[in-house]
Design an enzyme around this catalytic site. Structure first.
Site, PDB file in Angstrom:
ATOM      1  N   ILE A  78       0.561  -1.556  -0.157  1.00  0.00           N
ATOM      2  CA  ILE A  78      -0.020  -0.418   0.158  1.00  0.00           C
ATOM      3  C   ILE A  78       0.991   1.076   0.069  1.00  0.00           C
ATOM      4  O   ILE A  78       0.605   2.031  -0.167  1.00  0.00           O
ATOM      5  CB  ILE A  78      -1.141  -0.335   1.581  1.00  0.00           C
ATOM      6  CG1 ILE A  78      -2.024  -1.040   1.332  1.00  0.00           C
ATOM      7  CG2 ILE A  78      -1.721   0.801   0.857  1.00  0.00           C
ATOM      8  CD1 ILE A  78      -2.765  -1.681   0.139  1.00  0.00           C
ATOM      9  N   ASN A 137       5.449   2.712  13.934  1.00  0.00           N
ATOM     10  CA  ASN A 137       5.916   1.832  13.165  1.00  0.00           C
ATOM     11  C   ASN A 137       7.534   1.685  12.057  1.00  0.00           C
ATOM     12  O   ASN A 137       7.532   2.552  11.584  1.00  0.00           O
ATOM     13  CB  ASN A 137       5.143   1.883  12.305  1.00  0.00           C
ATOM     14  CG  ASN A 137       4.369   1.151  10.821  1.00  0.00           C
ATOM     15  OD1 ASN A 137       5.358   0.559  10.691  1.00  0.00           O
ATOM     16  ND2 ASN A 137       3.520   0.990   9.605  1.00  0.00           N
ATOM     17  N   CYS A 140       7.877  -1.032   8.113  1.00  0.00           N
ATOM     18  CA  CYS A 140       6.514  -1.034   7.090  1.00  0.00           C
ATOM     19  C   CYS A 140       7.984  -1.736   5.910  1.00  0.00           C
ATOM     20  O   CYS A 140       8.481  -0.933   5.530  1.00  0.00           O
ATOM     21  CB  CYS A 140       5.978  -0.106   6.742  1.00  0.00           C
ATOM     22  SG  CYS A 140       4.975   0.099   5.256  1.00  0.00           S
ATOM     23  N   GLY A 227      -0.927 -13.486   6.757  1.00  0.00           N
ATOM     24  CA  GLY A 227      -2.333 -14.886   6.418  1.00  0.00           C
ATOM     25  C   GLY A 227      -1.429 -15.798   7.247  1.00  0.00           C
ATOM     26  O   GLY A 227      -0.356 -15.620   7.949  1.00  0.00           O
ATOM     27  N   GLY A 253      -0.015 -12.807  13.305  1.00  0.00           N
ATOM     28  CA  GLY A 253       0.574 -13.269  12.196  1.00  0.00           C
ATOM     29  C   GLY A 253      -0.104 -13.892  11.764  1.00  0.00           C
ATOM     30  O   GLY A 253      -0.225 -14.744  12.313  1.00  0.00           O
TER      31      GLY A 253
END
Lengths: 313, 267
Positions: A78, A137, A140, A227, A253
């Protein structure tokens, strides 16, 4: 679930100086600023919401394709698209205030490119009561500068935690990158620098290729893998880090259901976040919460905190 | 702890498949029973469907709605078998449960003044335009629709009898020799006439051509776009397209119907 049973289990968990009404939170970047899921479920049921990453100036994000499906997982790139701090206050903060007033703990995810930008973000956010804690963060994988640099450079990370710790009474949480040799050592470093809690893990740098077109699927070539595919690795990292630090951990996670969430609590997480699961089943956080409560009743657990670190080795 | 989801949270539904149709070797239509969606979906909007309970495939898949019948609470989605998700869907049978978010996204809007519409469909891009042609016919607004339906192979052109009931003209175009007009639908732009409004859906290469042609001819044009999609609810920002005037916009929320002239469709 009966009303009588619902009163039997204390679902609240302590996270540093905060007490969450339950350990189920939603991961940054998967839940916007709390309004997007309004037509799917009542977000005031959540223990906490980690807001979409914020930067001082608006960021346009990366060109598409930004996401794709992989085996039992997905890639995203993103690129920290967000409205910037000014529009956060004019457009998003009122809804955060509304959710916060229902007893949901709100975590602002800060994605500065420099220590100064992190400091500026905290300065601005100290003015609102809609935010209870800051998640740094530093992991990323989808931006060129900042982001991962902090997460992988011990000196920079220590400086960042020390600098931000001085600015606020609110908890400072560091979101760790899995892209390090020893994640527990990074956790210890953050704890010694004054961090109040740790979030782990962020996504793994990964890629997908379209064999037909012979091109990368994502515009940025690589993105972050999340995922069920990463769950066993995340679980191991939470376990190892929990062994090494005494500050609380928010585990994430690949958590898709209550069983996954319980495994993370047993590994040592004090709270958990669902992320990719929210895309697959937008009701996942609520189902996790109900499943967790049912597990506690079934196993005669009075307080969900009794599960934290309860792995029998 | 609250035990019930408040009733106003109405985008997440479960229902069932009631009919499975195979329209061509790779083209299937599933009729689904979810009255809330059937009652409120408009042409151009989509449903975001969970394919399996497991994790292969993991993410939901978006499907444009082909038509809806509010009276019996059903609607149809149409899809082409292109990957693991759609392959699994060919195994669905009447009675199977479905889990869908919807209706999602923006719909086609045809202002009152527009009496002459041109629809340009490519492949399964026929879906939202089929729904729109049907709705406009049923609205008895006296709108004339010219429906151009292009595909690579003639067997990927279907439901023509329905379209002929609703449209002024229906022109199938395929790249094989299946119909009178052979080639790509955009090869025949000089026969498109003078519509008030162009509505389109299809592969990006076709949309790019439609964008160029309508710009040259000064026709307003709206298109229904597609993208890889995550949440479908506007949160993940995964499905964006670039616009000329407002940066990235989400296919799931600002779209899927866009003013085609606002989009950067690439070279």
């Amino acid at each position: 679930m009966t009303a009588a049973a619902a009163t039997c289990v204390d679902l609240s968990v302590k996270l540093g100086s905060l007490r969450l009404k339950n350990p189920v939170t939603v991961a940054s970047g998967t839940f916007g600023y709390g309004t997007e899921y309004a037509h799917v479920f009542d977000s005031t049921l959540l223990g906490g919401v980690f807001l979409k990453a914020l930067t001082m100036n608006p960021r346009p994000g990366n060109p598409p394709n930004r996401i794709c499906e992989t085996s039992s997982g997905m890639l995203n790139s993103i690129g920290l698209q967000n409205v910037g701090i000014d529009r956060f206050f004019s457009e998003k903060e009122p809804n955060c205030q509304r959710i916060a007033s229902a007893g949901v703990t709100i975590f602002a995810n800060l994605a500065g490119q420099t220590i100064e930008e992190f400091e500026q973000l905290i300065d601005h956010l100290e003015t609102t009561t809609a935010v209870h804690a800051y998640e740094l963060n530093v992991s990323c994988p989808n931006v060129n500068k900042g982001g991962c640099q902090f997460g992988q450079d011990q000196t920079l990370l220590r400086e960042l935690v020390i600098a931000t710790r001085k600015l606020t009474q609110r908890p400072i949480i560091v979101k760790l990158s899995p892209q390090v040799t020893d994640i527990a050592a990074m956790g210890v470093l953050c704890e010694r620098a004054g961090a109040d809690a740790l979030s782990l893990i962020n996504t793994f740098p990964a890629m997908a290729i379209d064999a037909q077109s012979r091109r990368p699927v994502l515009n940025t070539i690589a993105g972050g893998l999340s995922g069920p595919a990463i769950k066993p690795i995340a679980l191991r990292m939470v376990y190892q880090t929990a062994q090494a630090v005494s500050i609380p951990i928010i585990g994430m996670g690949g958590i898709m259901n209550a069983t996954d969430a319980i495994e993370f609590l047993l590994a040592g997480a004090s709270a958990i976040s669902s992320g990719t699961a929210n895309f697959v089943n937008p009701n996942a956080p609520v189902e996790i919460l109900r499943g967790l409560e049912a597990y506690c009743i079934e196993h005669c657990v009075d307080r969900v905190e009794q599960l934290i670190g309860g792995l029998q080795v | 702890m609250p035990t019930a989801t408040p009733a106003q949270h109405t985008l997440h539904h479960t229902g069932s498949i009631v009919e499975v149709q195979q329209l061509a070797p790779l083209i299937w239509a599933h009729r689904c029973h979810i009255p809330e969606i059937a009652a409120s979906v408009h042409p151009g909007q989509f449903v975001h469907m969970r394919i399996t309970e497991g994790s292969a495939p993991l993410l939901r898949r978006p499907f444009s709605v082909l038509d809806a019948n509010p009276r019996d609470g059903t609607f149809r989605i149409l899809f082409k078998v292109v990957g693991v998700g759609t392959q699994i869907m060919t195994g669905f049978r009447a009675g199977d449960p479905v889990d869908m978010l919807g209706p999602l996204g923006s719909a086609f809007n045809v202002p009152r003044a527009n009496k002459r519409l041109l629809m340009i469909a490519g492949g399964i891009g026929m879906v939202p335009l089929y729904f729109l042609a049907k709705k406009l016919f049923e609205s008895r607004r006296g709108i004339e629709v010219d429906y151009w339906f292009g595909a690579r192979d003639a067997e990927e052109i279907y439901l023509l009898d329905d379209l002929r009931q609703w449209c002024n003209t229906v022109v199938p175009v395929s790249e094989d020799a299946g119909f009178e007009k052979r080639g790509r639908v955009t090869d025949f732009a000089n026969e498109w006439g003078s519509p008030n409004l162009v509505l389109t859906c299809g592969p990006t290469a076709m949309l790019r051509e439609v964008q160029r042609i309508t710009r040259d001819m000064n026709f307003p044009v709206y298109g229904a776009l597609e993208s890889f999609m995550g949440c479908g609810l506007g949160a993940c920002l995964g499905c964006v397209l670039n616009t000329t005037d407002a940066g990235y916009e989400r296919v799931c929320t600002e779209g899927p119907v866009f003013d085609l002239h606002r989009l950067e469709l690439g070279p």
